[in-house]
Design a protein around this motif. Structure first.
Motif, PDB file in Angstrom:
ATOM      1  N   VAL A  42       0.841  -1.194   0.000  1.00  0.00           N
ATOM      2  CA  VAL A  42       0.000   0.000   0.000  1.00  0.00           C
ATOM      3  C   VAL A  42       0.875   1.243   0.000  1.00  0.00           C
ATOM      4  CG1 VAL A  42      -1.939   1.166   1.092  1.00  0.00           C
ATOM      5  CG2 VAL A  42      -1.678  -1.304   1.363  1.00  0.00           C
ATOM      6  N   HIS A  43       0.710   2.053  -1.021  1.00  0.00           N
ATOM      7  CA  HIS A  43       1.462   3.303  -1.154  1.00  0.00           C
ATOM      8  C   HIS A  43       0.905   4.337  -0.173  1.00  0.00           C
ATOM      9  CE1 HIS A  43       2.733   7.113  -3.106  1.00  0.00           C
ATOM     10  NE2 HIS A  43       3.789   6.397  -3.450  1.00  0.00           N
ATOM     11  N   PRO A  44       1.750   5.281   0.328  1.00  0.00           N
ATOM     12  CA  PRO A  44       1.250   6.306   1.254  1.00  0.00           C
ATOM     13  C   PRO A  44       0.056   7.095   0.744  1.00  0.00           C
ATOM     14  CG  PRO A  44       3.647   6.324   1.220  1.00  0.00           C
ATOM     15  CD  PRO A  44       3.212   5.365   0.156  1.00  0.00           C
ATOM     16  N   SER A  45      -0.066   7.248  -0.582  1.00  0.00           N
ATOM     17  CA  SER A  45      -1.191   8.002  -1.134  1.00  0.00           C
ATOM     18  C   SER A  45      -2.518   7.288  -0.928  1.00  0.00           C
ATOM     19  CB  SER A  45      -0.970   8.258  -2.634  1.00  0.00           C
ATOM     20  OG  SER A  45      -0.878   7.033  -3.346  1.00  0.00           O
ATOM     21  N   ASN A  46      -2.478   6.009  -0.603  1.00  0.00           N
ATOM     22  CA  ASN A  46      -3.678   5.258  -0.232  1.00  0.00           C
ATOM     23  C   ASN A  46      -3.723   4.993   1.267  1.00  0.00           C
ATOM     24  OD1 ASN A  46      -5.018   2.374   0.314  1.00  0.00           O
ATOM     25  ND2 ASN A  46      -5.999   3.246  -1.493  1.00  0.00           N
ATOM     26  N   LEU A  47      -2.570   4.688   1.843  1.00  0.00           N
ATOM     27  CA  LEU A  47      -2.519   4.264   3.236  1.00  0.00           C
ATOM     28  C   LEU A  47      -2.917   5.370   4.205  1.00  0.00           C
ATOM     29  CD1 LEU A  47      -1.822   1.862   5.062  1.00  0.00           C
ATOM     30  CD2 LEU A  47       0.548   2.672   5.104  1.00  0.00           C
ATOM     31  N   TRP A  48      -2.710   6.626   3.812  1.00  0.00           N
ATOM     32  CA  TRP A  48      -3.042   7.723   4.724  1.00  0.00           C
ATOM     33  C   TRP A  48      -4.511   7.658   5.152  1.00  0.00           C
ATOM     34  CZ3 TRP A  48      -6.770  11.435   4.464  1.00  0.00           C
ATOM     35  CH2 TRP A  48      -7.414  11.615   3.234  1.00  0.00           C
ATOM     36  N   LEU A  49      -5.396   7.303   4.218  1.00  0.00           N
ATOM     37  CA  LEU A  49      -6.824   7.277   4.544  1.00  0.00           C
ATOM     38  C   LEU A  49      -7.151   6.115   5.484  1.00  0.00           C
ATOM     39  CD1 LEU A  49      -9.590   8.529   4.137  1.00  0.00           C
ATOM     40  CD2 LEU A  49      -9.854   7.146   2.067  1.00  0.00           C
ATOM     41  N   THR A  50      -6.502   4.991   5.291  1.00  0.00           N
ATOM     42  CA  THR A  50      -6.696   3.848   6.191  1.00  0.00           C
ATOM     43  C   THR A  50      -6.230   4.191   7.602  1.00  0.00           C
ATOM     44  OG1 THR A  50      -6.206   2.448   4.268  1.00  0.00           O
ATOM     45  CG2 THR A  50      -6.348   1.358   6.399  1.00  0.00           C
ATOM     46  N   ILE A  51      -5.111   4.904   7.699  1.00  0.00           N
ATOM     47  CA  ILE A  51      -4.628   5.361   9.006  1.00  0.00           C
ATOM     48  C   ILE A  51      -5.630   6.315   9.637  1.00  0.00           C
ATOM     49  CG2 ILE A  51      -2.829   6.711  10.158  1.00  0.00           C
ATOM     50  CD1 ILE A  51      -0.887   5.684   7.973  1.00  0.00           C
ATOM     51  N   HIS A  52      -6.069   7.290   8.860  1.00  0.00           N
ATOM     52  CA  HIS A  52      -6.999   8.304   9.361  1.00  0.00           C
ATOM     53  C   HIS A  52      -8.278   7.676   9.909  1.00  0.00           C
ATOM     54  CE1 HIS A  52      -9.028  12.306   9.283  1.00  0.00           C
ATOM     55  NE2 HIS A  52     -10.091  11.599   8.943  1.00  0.00           N
ATOM     56  N   GLU A  53      -8.839   6.725   9.173  1.00  0.00           N
ATOM     57  CA  GLU A  53     -10.128   6.152   9.553  1.00  0.00           C
ATOM     58  C   GLU A  53     -10.012   5.068  10.624  1.00  0.00           C
ATOM     59  OE1 GLU A  53     -12.900   7.350   8.644  1.00  0.00           O
ATOM     60  OE2 GLU A  53     -12.289   8.667   7.009  1.00  0.00           O
ATOM     61  N   SER A  54      -9.008   4.195  10.529  1.00  0.00           N
ATOM     62  CA  SER A  54      -8.948   3.042  11.437  1.00  0.00           C
ATOM     63  C   SER A  54      -8.086   3.289  12.672  1.00  0.00           C
ATOM     64  CB  SER A  54      -8.434   1.803  10.691  1.00  0.00           C
ATOM     65  OG  SER A  54      -7.068   1.933  10.334  1.00  0.00           O
ATOM     66  N   ILE A  55      -7.262   4.343  12.660  1.00  0.00           N
ATOM     67  CA  ILE A  55      -6.437   4.671  13.828  1.00  0.00           C
ATOM     68  C   ILE A  55      -6.776   6.056  14.351  1.00  0.00           C
ATOM     69  CG2 ILE A  55      -4.101   4.913  14.736  1.00  0.00           C
ATOM     70  CD1 ILE A  55      -3.145   3.131  12.405  1.00  0.00           C
ATOM     71  N   GLY A  56      -6.779   7.049  13.460  1.00  0.00           N
ATOM     72  CA  GLY A  56      -7.018   8.422  13.888  1.00  0.00           C
ATOM     73  C   GLY A  56      -8.320   8.596  14.639  1.00  0.00           C
ATOM     74  N   HIS A  57      -9.427   8.194  14.020  1.00  0.00           N
ATOM     75  CA  HIS A  57     -10.720   8.346  14.680  1.00  0.00           C
ATOM     76  C   HIS A  57     -10.883   7.368  15.845  1.00  0.00           C
ATOM     77  CE1 HIS A  57     -12.441  11.464  12.319  1.00  0.00           C
ATOM     78  NE2 HIS A  57     -12.334  10.809  11.179  1.00  0.00           N
ATOM     79  N   ALA A  58     -10.321   6.185  15.720  1.00  0.00           N
ATOM     80  CA  ALA A  58     -10.493   5.178  16.779  1.00  0.00           C
ATOM     81  C   ALA A  58      -9.798   5.558  18.074  1.00  0.00           C
ATOM     82  CB  ALA A  58      -9.982   3.826  16.290  1.00  0.00           C
TER      83      ALA A  58
END
Length: 249
Positions: A10-26
């Motif tokens: 997963v390239h950072p241009s995609n992974l950032w959103l996964t981080i934001h949604e599954s870690i940031g908000h959690a």
């Protein structure tokens, strides 16, 4: 390509959103305590798991940061004149911290938490707002090409597109903008209509390789709405590429 389990790079241009949604908000403390349940939902990462919850593999190091240069959530001091900080949210794969705000001092004392004080806007009821939440690179980690070269059969994902995640930030599905087939360590052509799905802990727990400092993607802007009536605020996320087995279709 058939649906199934593949090594996913997963390239950072995609992974950032996964981080934001599954870690940031959690890991927003008020959400983890249930205060946002009526609007934004809750979190599987509840405080009883602080220090013990296995969020991901040992390679996982996620920070919250109000000090990083050019970060969209960067600020020098909060509204009470206290200098902002950088701190660990997940360290060696274990949940070790939350994002919190100054008026949550009672919650801090109750949960024995000391976390960053977050600036808020005057004239608004104070709420927690996301810091710059980022997956940190591995000091001696591989380049993107080296990560890809170690994959026999997999998919390389670039760019963000759509996502779906439950109210506890646990079950999710993400798509992207570009997808490449990986065969024997080489990109062999493009794919279309790929989506990867997993639970948060399975996804991050399967992380087998993380890129080095030279692969760390620049901060990616994002916005997040919270509270009712809704209010928007921008934050930033950065990450290196990562590789793991994941479900893709």
């Amino acid at each position: 390509m058939q649906a199934g389990e593949y090594d996913l790079v997963v390239h950072p241009s995609n992974l950032w959103l996964t981080i934001h949604e599954s870690i940031g908000h959690a890991t927003e403390l008020d959400r983890a305590l249930g205060y946002e349940a009526a609007y934004a939902g809750t979190s599987f990462a509840t405080p009883d798991g602080l220090g013990t919850l296995r969020y991901g593999s040992d390679l996982m190091h996620v920070t919250g940061d109000r000090t990083v240069e050019h970060g969209l959530s960067t600020t020098g001091w909060d509204d009470e004149g206290v200098a902002t900080q950088s701190w660990d949210i997940v360290r060696d794969g274990t949940l070790v911290g939350y994002q919190a705000r100054p008026p949550d001092r009672r919650a801090h004392r109750r949960r024995a938490l000391e976390r960053v004080r977050v600036r808020r806007l005057p004239g608004h009821v104070p709420i927690q707002r996301m810091a710059n939440v980022s997956l940190q690179p591995v000091a001696d980690g591989p380049s993107t090409d080296e990560i890809i070269s170690g994959v026999e059969h997999g998919i390389y994902v670039m760019g963000d597109k759509s996502w779906s995640i439950d109210m506890q930030r646990y079950n999710f599905q993400f798509t992207g903008q570009r997808f490449y087939r990986i065969e024997h360590g080489r990109l062999t052509g493009m794919l279309k209509d790929v989506a990867y799905q997993a639970t948060t802990t399975d996804f991050w727990g399967s992380m087998a390789r993380v890129g080095g400092p030279g692969t760390w993607g620049s901060a990616v802007p994002s916005t997040a709405a919270r509270a009712s009536p809704g209010r928007w605020r921008r934050s930033a996320t950065a990450a290196p590429p990562r590789c793991s087995p994941a479900c893709a279709s």
